[in-house]
Design a protein around this motif. Structure first.
Motif, mmCIF file in Angstrom:
data_model
loop_
_atom_site.group_PDB
_atom_site.id
_atom_site.type_symbol
_atom_site.label_atom_id
_atom_site.label_comp_id
_atom_site.label_asym_id
_atom_site.label_seq_id
_atom_site.Cartn_x
_atom_site.Cartn_y
_atom_site.Cartn_z
ATOM 1 N N UNK A 15 -1.154 5.582 8.181
ATOM 2 C CA UNK A 15 -0.163 5.678 7.396
ATOM 3 C C UNK A 15 -1.322 6.372 6.215
ATOM 4 N N UNK A 16 -0.506 6.591 4.611
ATOM 5 C CA UNK A 16 -1.486 7.791 3.728
ATOM 6 C C UNK A 16 -0.611 6.643 2.376
ATOM 7 N N UNK A 17 -1.155 7.232 2.039
ATOM 8 C CA UNK A 17 -1.526 5.343 0.403
ATOM 9 C C UNK A 17 -1.150 7.156 -1.273
ATOM 10 N N UNK A 18 -0.530 6.745 -1.538
ATOM 11 C CA UNK A 18 -0.292 7.505 -3.093
ATOM 12 C C UNK A 18 0.081 6.179 -4.095
ATOM 13 N N UNK A 19 0.204 7.001 -5.141
ATOM 14 C CA UNK A 19 -0.227 5.507 -6.403
ATOM 15 C C UNK A 19 1.398 4.924 -6.019
ATOM 16 N N UNK A 20 1.133 3.489 -5.993
ATOM 17 C CA UNK A 20 2.393 2.327 -6.049
ATOM 18 C C UNK A 20 3.386 2.678 -4.716
ATOM 19 N N UNK A 21 2.577 3.502 -3.522
ATOM 20 C CA UNK A 21 3.603 3.658 -2.376
ATOM 21 C C UNK A 21 2.765 4.384 -0.712
ATOM 22 N N UNK A 22 3.804 4.306 -0.048
ATOM 23 C CA UNK A 22 3.086 4.920 1.508
ATOM 24 C C UNK A 22 3.940 5.625 1.574
ATOM 25 N N UNK A 23 3.288 6.878 2.826
ATOM 26 C CA UNK A 23 4.469 6.831 3.852
ATOM 27 C C UNK A 23 3.832 8.022 5.015
ATOM 28 N N UNK A 24 4.159 8.286 5.573
ATOM 29 C CA UNK A 24 4.073 8.784 7.323
ATOM 30 C C UNK A 24 2.304 9.800 6.974
ATOM 31 N N UNK A 25 1.546 10.168 7.862
ATOM 32 C CA UNK A 25 0.674 10.846 7.312
ATOM 33 C C UNK A 25 1.185 12.517 7.927
ATOM 34 N N UNK A 26 2.572 12.243 8.693
ATOM 35 C CA UNK A 26 3.214 13.060 8.229
ATOM 36 C C UNK A 26 2.217 14.596 8.980
#
Length: 254
Positions: A49-60
């Motif tokens: 996973x990839x994190x960002x402020x307040x959330x997550x997404x796939x590494x993509x």
């Protein structure tokens, strides 16, 4: 790491939605924010996973795959189910071409009791597994050995595979996009896989559900070039329609 069941479900949820907040994940799984943050931290450290402020997404990333050792553990149970389904469909006494990937390696393990097989592969792990089957002749392609996963790639491997015409080509993939393209990361690996597709009377794709909607840089093939697709869950929209339109038999390993 090997994700626990909740972490695997969390990955699937993010994969289905693309982006999710920590709060939404906590609500979805009925756990605390701290639990989700701990899971997300572990999954991000593992590159899943990839994190960002307040959330997550796939590494993509379209240019680099997840590390081989991580891929071995990821969706391992699903890969075993897929491998059993593929092996059950492989008749004894046939010829196979098998390419790179942790799913195709799982298939090799399920073929250890098959008789009369002749297997050509550019995967040293597949060759080592099937070498334990005394009723299987294993032929290994020549070429450059990729250190990270013991795959053999390059023009020498392409030329070698071009000598054969086999009953079934069994391939893995890194990503399937909504336009029906099958994609991977290393153009050298793709060239070998394309040779396998050309030299196989039937082409079977073995892939777990996480590969749907996953981007990768290099086009390997189109859906229409497949005869069967083995996976562990019903594909999301629009893949069922694409498979039906292309005349591909869909096998769900339960």
């Amino acid at each position: 790491m090997t994700p626990n069941p909740r972490q695997s479900e969390l990955l699937d949820e993010v994969r289905a939605r693309g982006v999710m907040t920590v709060e939404a994940l906590a609500e979805r799984f009925g756990v605390t924010l701290q639990t989700v943050r701990r899971d997300v931290k572990l999954l991000a450290e593992a590159g899943l996973l990839a994190r960002f402020h307040g959330g997550v997404r796939l590494p993509m990333s379209t240019t680099e795959n997840i590390a081989y050792r991580q891929r071995q553990d990821l969706h391992a149970e699903a890969k075993q189910r897929i491998a059993r389904a593929v092996a059950a469909a492989v008749p004894e006494g046939c010829s196979l071409l098998i390419n790179l990937g942790t799913t195709t390696e799982a298939v090799a393990r399920e073929l250890l009791r098959h008789r009369g097989l002749r297997v050509i592969t550019n995967n040293l792990n597949v060759a080592a597994i099937l070498a334990d089957n005394p009723d299987c002749e294993v032929i290994v392609a020549g070429g450059v050995v990729r250190h990270r996963d013991r795959g053999i790639v390059g023009e020498a491997a392409v030329d070698f595979i071009g000598q054969f015409r086999v009953d079934i080509g069994i391939i893995g993939i890194s990503g399937i996009e909504p336009d029906g393209t099958l994609r991977d990361y290393d153009y050298r690996e793709v060239k070998v896989a394309q040779a396998i597709i050309r030299q196989s009377r039937e082409v079977w794709l073995a892939t777990d559900h996480s590969k749907f909607n996953r981007p990768a840089m290099v086009e390997m093939a189109r859906m229409q070039q497949l005869d069967r697709l083995f996976t562990d869950a019903e594909p999301p929209s629009p893949y069922a329609a694409l498979l039906a339109e292309a005349g591909v038999q869909l096998d769900i390993a339960r």
